[in-house]
Design a protein around this motif. Sequence first.
Motif, PDB file in Angstrom:
ATOM      1  N   THR A 159       0.847  -1.191   0.000  1.00  0.00           N
ATOM      2  CA  THR A 159       0.000   0.000   0.000  1.00  0.00           C
ATOM      3  C   THR A 159       0.886   1.246   0.000  1.00  0.00           C
ATOM      4  OG1 THR A 159      -0.123  -0.044   2.421  1.00  0.00           O
ATOM      5  CG2 THR A 159      -1.876  -1.165   1.210  1.00  0.00           C
ATOM      6  N   HIS A 160       0.274   2.373  -0.402  1.00  0.00           N
ATOM      7  CA  HIS A 160       1.021   3.635  -0.461  1.00  0.00           C
ATOM      8  C   HIS A 160       0.070   4.783  -0.145  1.00  0.00           C
ATOM      9  CE1 HIS A 160       3.739   6.525  -2.996  1.00  0.00           C
ATOM     10  NE2 HIS A 160       3.874   6.733  -1.694  1.00  0.00           N
ATOM     11  N   GLY A 161      -0.517   4.736   1.050  1.00  0.00           N
ATOM     12  CA  GLY A 161      -1.438   5.786   1.463  1.00  0.00           C
ATOM     13  C   GLY A 161      -2.599   5.901   0.499  1.00  0.00           C
ATOM     14  N   GLY A 162      -2.841   7.112   0.003  1.00  0.00           N
ATOM     15  CA  GLY A 162      -3.918   7.333  -0.950  1.00  0.00           C
ATOM     16  C   GLY A 162      -3.517   7.082  -2.386  1.00  0.00           C
ATOM     17  N   ASN A 163      -2.302   6.607  -2.607  1.00  0.00           N
ATOM     18  CA  ASN A 163      -1.809   6.321  -3.955  1.00  0.00           C
ATOM     19  C   ASN A 163      -2.086   4.869  -4.344  1.00  0.00           C
ATOM     20  OD1 ASN A 163      -0.444   8.962  -4.404  1.00  0.00           O
ATOM     21  ND2 ASN A 163       0.766   8.272  -2.648  1.00  0.00           N
ATOM     22  N   THR A 164      -1.738   4.515  -5.562  1.00  0.00           N
ATOM     23  CA  THR A 164      -2.036   3.189  -6.090  1.00  0.00           C
ATOM     24  C   THR A 164      -1.402   2.081  -5.250  1.00  0.00           C
ATOM     25  OG1 THR A 164      -2.221   4.056  -8.333  1.00  0.00           O
ATOM     26  CG2 THR A 164      -1.819   1.701  -8.120  1.00  0.00           C
ATOM     27  N   CYS A 165      -2.201   1.054  -4.989  1.00  0.00           N
ATOM     28  CA  CYS A 165      -1.781  -0.134  -4.228  1.00  0.00           C
ATOM     29  C   CYS A 165      -1.513  -1.259  -5.229  1.00  0.00           C
ATOM     30  CB  CYS A 165      -2.904  -0.508  -3.263  1.00  0.00           C
ATOM     31  SG  CYS A 165      -2.683  -2.066  -2.388  1.00  0.00           S
ATOM     32  N   CYS A 166      -0.648  -2.193  -4.859  1.00  0.00           N
ATOM     33  CA  CYS A 166      -0.287  -3.282  -5.776  1.00  0.00           C
ATOM     34  C   CYS A 166      -0.265  -4.627  -5.059  1.00  0.00           C
ATOM     35  CB  CYS A 166       1.077  -3.016  -6.411  1.00  0.00           C
ATOM     36  SG  CYS A 166       1.553  -4.262  -7.634  1.00  0.00           S
ATOM     37  N   ASP A 167      -0.852  -5.626  -5.710  1.00  0.00           N
ATOM     38  CA  ASP A 167      -0.810  -7.019  -5.249  1.00  0.00           C
ATOM     39  C   ASP A 167      -0.141  -7.813  -6.353  1.00  0.00           C
ATOM     40  OD1 ASP A 167      -1.299  -9.675  -4.613  1.00  0.00           O
ATOM     41  OD2 ASP A 167      -3.474  -9.549  -4.889  1.00  0.00           O
ATOM     42  N   THR A 168       1.007  -8.412  -6.074  1.00  0.00           N
ATOM     43  CA  THR A 168       1.719  -9.128  -7.133  1.00  0.00           C
ATOM     44  C   THR A 168       2.263 -10.464  -6.654  1.00  0.00           C
ATOM     45  OG1 THR A 168       3.308  -8.828  -8.942  1.00  0.00           O
ATOM     46  CG2 THR A 168       4.044  -8.176  -6.757  1.00  0.00           C
ATOM     47  N   CYS A 169       2.353 -11.393  -7.570  1.00  0.00           N
ATOM     48  CA  CYS A 169       3.039 -12.666  -7.365  1.00  0.00           C
ATOM     49  C   CYS A 169       3.705 -13.013  -8.688  1.00  0.00           C
ATOM     50  CB  CYS A 169       2.068 -13.759  -6.904  1.00  0.00           C
ATOM     51  SG  CYS A 169       0.791 -14.158  -8.109  1.00  0.00           S
ATOM     52  N   ALA A 170       4.197 -14.227  -8.821  1.00  0.00           N
ATOM     53  CA  ALA A 170       4.977 -14.567 -10.013  1.00  0.00           C
ATOM     54  C   ALA A 170       4.153 -14.519 -11.293  1.00  0.00           C
ATOM     55  CB  ALA A 170       5.595 -15.951  -9.836  1.00  0.00           C
ATOM     56  N   HIS A 171       2.834 -14.740 -11.206  1.00  0.00           N
ATOM     57  CA  HIS A 171       2.047 -14.879 -12.431  1.00  0.00           C
ATOM     58  C   HIS A 171       0.973 -13.809 -12.627  1.00  0.00           C
ATOM     59  CE1 HIS A 171      -0.266 -17.049  -9.336  1.00  0.00           C
ATOM     60  NE2 HIS A 171      -1.330 -16.648 -10.005  1.00  0.00           N
ATOM     61  N   GLN A 172       0.799 -12.904 -11.660  1.00  0.00           N
ATOM     62  CA  GLN A 172      -0.250 -11.902 -11.814  1.00  0.00           C
ATOM     63  C   GLN A 172       0.060 -10.662 -10.989  1.00  0.00           C
ATOM     64  OE1 GLN A 172      -4.149 -13.032 -10.393  1.00  0.00           O
ATOM     65  NE2 GLN A 172      -5.202 -11.496 -11.619  1.00  0.00           N
ATOM     66  N   THR A 173      -0.240  -9.499 -11.554  1.00  0.00           N
ATOM     67  CA  THR A 173      -0.114  -8.235 -10.835  1.00  0.00           C
ATOM     68  C   THR A 173      -1.430  -7.475 -10.951  1.00  0.00           C
ATOM     69  OG1 THR A 173       2.277  -8.044 -11.156  1.00  0.00           O
ATOM     70  CG2 THR A 173       1.068  -6.005 -10.739  1.00  0.00           C
ATOM     71  N   VAL A 174      -1.905  -6.987  -9.797  1.00  0.00           N
ATOM     72  CA  VAL A 174      -3.158  -6.238  -9.744  1.00  0.00           C
ATOM     73  C   VAL A 174      -2.873  -4.903  -9.066  1.00  0.00           C
ATOM     74  CG1 VAL A 174      -5.516  -6.172  -8.851  1.00  0.00           C
ATOM     75  CG2 VAL A 174      -4.516  -8.352  -9.578  1.00  0.00           C
ATOM     76  N   THR A 175      -3.359  -3.820  -9.650  1.00  0.00           N
ATOM     77  CA  THR A 175      -3.209  -2.509  -9.023  1.00  0.00           C
ATOM     78  C   THR A 175      -4.576  -1.842  -8.904  1.00  0.00           C
ATOM     79  OG1 THR A 175      -2.791  -1.434 -11.148  1.00  0.00           O
ATOM     80  CG2 THR A 175      -0.868  -2.173  -9.901  1.00  0.00           C
ATOM     81  N   ARG A 176      -4.706  -0.985  -7.903  1.00  0.00           N
ATOM     82  CA  ARG A 176      -5.943  -0.228  -7.719  1.00  0.00           C
ATOM     83  C   ARG A 176      -5.640   0.993  -6.862  1.00  0.00           C
ATOM     84  NH1 ARG A 176     -11.429  -0.867  -8.403  1.00  0.00           N
ATOM     85  NH2 ARG A 176     -11.141  -2.965  -9.250  1.00  0.00           N
ATOM     86  N   THR A 177      -6.343   2.084  -7.138  1.00  0.00           N
ATOM     87  CA  THR A 177      -6.187   3.306  -6.355  1.00  0.00           C
ATOM     88  C   THR A 177      -7.280   3.384  -5.290  1.00  0.00           C
ATOM     89  OG1 THR A 177      -5.245   4.443  -8.256  1.00  0.00           O
ATOM     90  CG2 THR A 177      -6.067   5.824  -6.460  1.00  0.00           C
ATOM     91  N   PRO A 178      -6.933   3.696  -4.054  1.00  0.00           N
ATOM     92  CA  PRO A 178      -7.933   3.761  -2.993  1.00  0.00           C
ATOM     93  C   PRO A 178      -8.932   4.904  -3.215  1.00  0.00           C
ATOM     94  CG  PRO A 178      -5.694   3.742  -2.104  1.00  0.00           C
ATOM     95  CD  PRO A 178      -5.577   3.969  -3.563  1.00  0.00           C
ATOM     96  N   PRO A 179     -10.114   4.800  -2.614  1.00  0.00           N
ATOM     97  CA  PRO A 179     -11.056   5.920  -2.668  1.00  0.00           C
ATOM     98  C   PRO A 179     -10.467   7.149  -1.968  1.00  0.00           C
ATOM     99  CG  PRO A 179     -12.119   3.918  -1.833  1.00  0.00           C
ATOM    100  CD  PRO A 179     -10.652   3.653  -1.871  1.00  0.00           C
ATOM    101  N   ALA A 180     -10.794   8.320  -2.454  1.00  0.00           N
ATOM    102  CA  ALA A 180     -10.343   9.557  -1.819  1.00  0.00           C
ATOM    103  C   ALA A 180     -11.255   9.877  -0.639  1.00  0.00           C
ATOM    104  CB  ALA A 180     -10.376  10.699  -2.821  1.00  0.00           C
ATOM    105  N   VAL A 181     -10.667   9.981   0.556  1.00  0.00           N
ATOM    106  CA  VAL A 181     -11.440  10.252   1.767  1.00  0.00           C
ATOM    107  C   VAL A 181     -10.681  11.244   2.641  1.00  0.00           C
ATOM    108  CG1 VAL A 181     -12.551   7.981   1.774  1.00  0.00           C
ATOM    109  CG2 VAL A 181     -10.390   8.303   3.009  1.00  0.00           C
ATOM    110  N   THR A 182     -11.405  11.818   3.594  1.00  0.00           N
ATOM    111  CA  THR A 182     -10.776  12.659   4.608  1.00  0.00           C
ATOM    112  C   THR A 182     -10.306  11.769   5.747  1.00  0.00           C
ATOM    113  OG1 THR A 182     -12.193  14.533   4.062  1.00  0.00           O
ATOM    114  CG2 THR A 182     -11.124  14.561   6.224  1.00  0.00           C
TER     115      THR A 182
END
Length: 298
Positions: free
Chosen positions: A229-252
């Motif tokens: 994770t990287h705070g409000g920036n893009t998060c990444c889930d990776t292993c040898a065969h797949q990488t998934v990224t997503r940006t968290p919702p913007a919240v206060t």
Amino acid sequence: MTAHDPDILCIGSVLWDVIGRCPDPMVPGNDKPGRISRVPGGVALNIAMTLAGLGLRPALLSVVGRDAEGAELAQQCRQLGLDTTHLTFADDLPTDRYMAIEAPGGLVAAIADAHSLEAAGIRILAPLIDGPLGTVDRPYTGLIALDGNLTEGLLSDIAAHPAFAQADLRIAPASPGKATRLQAFLRAGRGTLYVNLEEACLLCAEPFTNAAQAAAALVAQGAVRAVVTHGGNTCCDTCAHQTVTRTPPAVTVTRITGAGDTFMAAHIAAERAGHDRPEALRRALDAAATYVSGDVSQ
């Protein structure tokens, strides 16, 4: 497994969180009004509480003192739906505590007093090594959420111990200051690591600028899987065969302590419920966003 067996074991810190929150920005040396709360906390306990709230049956493997604070904490855990059957009650150790100060800009400072957990050491693992949950000859085969508040030596033992060889290990460092304790799992090629960008940089001794770089490096260094994770920036889930990224919702953001634990627990619960990796990541980020933007006025 029987209907009464836990769905997941949460191993690590179970303590009291003492959190001071100030509505105004703070810098070191400030003395300002705010609110102070004392609530059940610790990485393993935070994960377990979130899992219970999502309908799972978590069991705690940790230590509390055989004192008034320990008795009260264990009772609250049971009331929250957590299995304390395998919790160690120590006559010779006090119940651990964590103290933090938070302000609108984030965490100002924190001190984790997990010395009893460190001192208890392998005692807390007895139910998994030579007990009702598993043995060396019949290792536990389910999910384990493990936190880095254990000593580096004990974490190294777990990474190589045959009693953990068949478990689905999900591992968090507890804090940046303890991140390098998880290097044993990189060396052993074990487990899914849940870290933030700062912790990934420390583990790999490299200055990453985003979660995707960090996750790829962790897998290259031996992690079976890395969720960064990287705070409000893009998060990444990776292993040898797949990488998934997503940006968290913007919240206060109104609170920080426990956010990473909430994310990890929600991710585990989503995968256990059968969701694929993109959906599990989305659900985890949504849960963390809801948590950090929650009402902390009480």
